[in-house]
Design an enzyme around this catalytic site. Structure first.
Site, mmCIF file in Angstrom:
data_model
loop_
_atom_site.group_PDB
_atom_site.id
_atom_site.type_symbol
_atom_site.label_atom_id
_atom_site.label_comp_id
_atom_site.label_asym_id
_atom_site.label_seq_id
_atom_site.Cartn_x
_atom_site.Cartn_y
_atom_site.Cartn_z
ATOM 1 C CB SER A 189 10.035 35.721 33.442
ATOM 2 O OG SER A 189 8.882 36.486 33.564
ATOM 3 C CB SER A 235 7.561 30.621 30.507
ATOM 4 O OG SER A 235 8.553 30.594 31.494
ATOM 5 C CE LYS A 236 12.701 34.033 25.051
ATOM 6 N NZ LYS A 236 12.016 33.892 23.764
ATOM 7 N N GLY A 237 13.327 32.395 29.832
ATOM 8 C CA GLY A 237 14.428 32.327 30.786
ATOM 9 C C GLY A 237 15.684 32.915 30.192
#
Ligand code: GLU
Length: 476
Positions: free
Chosen positions: A61, A106-108
Site C-alpha cells: 500500500s 508505504s507498507k506491505g
C-alpha cells in the site's frame, strides 16, 4: 461517544488524524488528500511447494507520495489484510515526516504464518513476492523501499535485494531498493536493534524533562523503573534488554503468545529470549511466575508499559484496567482510538507509535543513504580525525612535561579521545539526535497549545504540518 464498538485499525488511525486536524488550519481539500491512502496493490501468486501449488495473498500500500521513494516494512503474518496495511502505510507517512526521513509512507504484507515453512520454502515465496512487487516498481531504490517488519528480518531483505538485482542488472543503486539488509549484503551497523534502541532513546529523552515526567506522576531517572513489555520480538527484546542493562530499569513482566512471565525482582531478558528461541515460548521458564492469561499482565502495576507486539492490544475491553502511568507504543497501533480516549481521561501519558518506533525507519534512512553513496559512514574521515586528535594530545603532553603530577592525563583519556567514530557510533549518534529532536518538536506543541493535551495529538500536528508544507510547495 459509543464506547462499545471498536473501529478498524485504519479507522482508528483516521480518527486520531481527524482529532489533530480539527485544531489545525488546513484547507479542507488538503486535509482529505493527506488522509487518504493513494493506492493499494493486491497480488495473488502461486508457488510450487511440497508437490503442489500454494496460493498466497500479498499487499503493498502506498499512502502518500509527497516525497519519494515511499518507505515502510513488509510484514509476514496471518492477520495481514488491506485495512491493516493501509493503516500502517498512513503511520509510515506521519512517522517519516515527524523524524524528518525524506520519504512518503508505504507498507506491505503477506498473509502467511512463516513458522509453517522452512528456510528454502520461505526463500521461494519471498523471491516470488518480491518479483511481483518489483515488476510494478513497488520495490525500487527511488520509488518504493521496503524494510523488515513483523515476521521478516534481514534474511528476507537479502532475498528481496538479490531478486531486485537479478531483475535490474544494470542498476548501480540496486542495493538501495530495500533496507534492513545484512551487513554483507549492503546493510548498516545497528539496523537490527534500531527500533528497540529508538524506544530507549525516546524514554531517555522523556525522562530528561521534569514537566513531562510529572504529567505521568514519575520522578527521577529510568534507574529502578518497573517495566512490562509485551512481545519479545526484535523490537521488544532490544528495548527491554537495553533499558535493563544500560539504564537500570527492572523488567518485571514479559508477555508472549503462550502467557506471561512475572518477577517483581526483574527478569533476565537475555535468558528469557534464549528460552523462547529454544522452547518456542515462555512456558516453563524458571525464576518467574507464569501467567497463562498473558494479556492480564498488561493490567499489572508498573511504571512503564511497552506494548511491542500487535495492534489493538489495548482496547475498550481492557483500557480502564491498565495501571501503568506511562505507555510507550513500540508496536504500531497497539492502542485503539477508543482506548486512547479512556487512557487520556485517566491521565495516562502515551508516547505514541509514530514517534516511539521511528528508530527503525531512521536507521533505514541511513542505510539507504549509505547504499546510494556506495561508501560506509566514517571511511573517509575517521583516521584523519584521529590524527588531528593525536596532534593535540601529543602537543599537550609536550607542554605539560615539566609541570608535575597535577598535569598528567587521566589514564584512559588519551585512548578514548583519540578513537574516531566507526559506523555503529555514527548510526547511534544520528539516531539519538533524531529521537531527541523529534521529541522536542512534539513537546513544544504539547506544552505551548491549550487545545493539545497529549503527545499523540502533538505528534500528528508536527507530522501533518510537514506533509502539508511539502504538498503546498509542490503546488497541490
Ligand atoms: N517496519 C518498520 C516500521 O514500521 C521499519 C520501516 C522502514 O525501515 O522502512 O517503522
Amino acid at each position: 461517544m459509543n464506547r462499545t464498538k471498536e473501529p478498524s485499525f485504519r479507522e482508528s488511525v483516521d480518527m486520531m488524524y481527524s482529532r489533530a486536524v480539527a485544531v489545525m488550519d488546513l484547507p479542507p481539500g488538503l486535509e482529505e488528500k493527506i488522509k487518504v491512502c493513494n493506492a493499494t496493490y493486491t497480488v495473488r501468486f502461486g508457488v510450487r511447494l511440497r508437490g503442489q501449488i500454494q496460493t498466497f495473498t500479498g499487499y503493498r500500500s502506498v499512502h502518500s507520495e509527497h516525497m519519494e521513494p515511499v518507505k515502510g516494512g513488509i510484514r509476514y503474518a496471518m492477520g495481514v489484510n488491506q485495512d491493516e496495511v493501509e493503516a500502517l502505510a498512513a503511520l509510515m507517512t506521519y512517522k517519516c515526516a515527524l523524524v524528518e526521513a525524506p520519504f512518503g509512507g508505504s507498507k506491505g504484507g503477506l498473509c502467511i504464518d512463516p513458522r509453517q515453512y522452512d528456510e528454502h520454502e520461505l526463500e521461494l515465496i519471498t523471491r516470488r513476492f518480491a518479483y511481483e512487487l518489483a515488476k510494478r516498481d513497488l520495490i525500487h531504490p527511488s520509488q518504493n523501499v521496503p524494510a523488515p517488519d513483523m515476521g521478516t528480518g534481514e534474511r528476507e531483505m537479502a532475498w528481496i535485494a538479490d531478486q531486485y538485482r537479478r531483475m535490474n542488472t544494470t542498476d548501480i543503486n540496486a542495493a538501495a531498493c530495500v533496507t534492513g539488509k545484512p551487513i554483507n549484503a549492503g546493510g548498516i551497523q545497528g539496523r537490527t536493534e534500531a527500533t528497540g534502541r529508538g524506544v530507549q532513546y525516546a524514554l531517555r529523552e522523556f525522562f530528561r524533562h521534569e514537566e513531562d515526567k510529572a504529567k505521568a506522576g514519575l520522578t527521577g531517572t529510568l534507574e529502578g523503573k518497573r517495566v512490562i513489555v509485551q512481545g519479545l520480538g526484535n523490537v521488544g527484546y532490544h528495548a527491554a534488554k537495553f533499558l535493563a542493562s544500560e539504564d537500570g530499569a527492572i523488567v518485571t513482566g514479559i508477555i508472549e503468545r503462550d502467557g506471561a512471565l512475572v518477577n517483581p525482582d526483574g527478569l533476565d531478558v537475555d535468558a528469557v529470549h534464549a528460552w523462547i528461541a529454544k522452547n518456542g515460548g515462555v512456558t516453563g521458564f524458571p525464576d518467574a511466575k507464569h501467567v497463562s492469561e498473558g494479556a492480564t499482565v498488561l493490567e499489572e502495576e508498573c511504571d512503564i508499559l511497552i506494548p511491542a507486539a500487535l495492534e489493538g492490544v489495548i482496547n475498550l475491553t481492557n483500557a480502564d484496567r491498565v495501571k501503568a502511568p506511562l505507555i510507550i507504543e513500540a508496536a504500531n497501533g497497539p492502542i485503539t482510538s477508543g482506548a486512547d480516549d479512556v487512557l487520556r481521561e485517566k491521565g495516562v501519558v502515551i508516547i505514541p507509535d509514530m514517534y516511539a518506533n521511528a528508530g527503525g525507519v531512521t536507521v533505514s534512512y541511513f542505510e539507504w543513504v549509505k547504499n546510494l553513496s556506495h561508501i560506509r559512514f566514517g571511511r573517509m574521515g575517521r583516521r584523519q580525525e584521529e590524527a588531528r586528535h593525536e596532534l593535540i594530545v601529543s602537543e599537550l603532553q609536550r607542554l605539560s612535561q615539566n609541570l608535575g603530577d597535577a598535569w598528567t592525563m587521566t589514564p584512559d583519556f588519551k585512548a578514548k579521545y583519540l578513537k574516531g567514530a566507526d559506523e555503529l557510533e555514527l548510526v547511534r549518534s544520528g539516531l539519538d539526535d533524531t529521537m531527541r529532536k523529534a521529541y522536542q518538536d512534539m513537546r513544544e506543541v504539547w506544552h505551548s497549545r491549550d487545545d493539545v493535551d497529549d503527545l499523540r495529538m502533538a505528534s500528528y500536528i508536527v507530522a501533518i504540518t510537514k506533509v502539508a508544507a511539502s504538498y503546498r510547495a509542490k503546488g497541490l
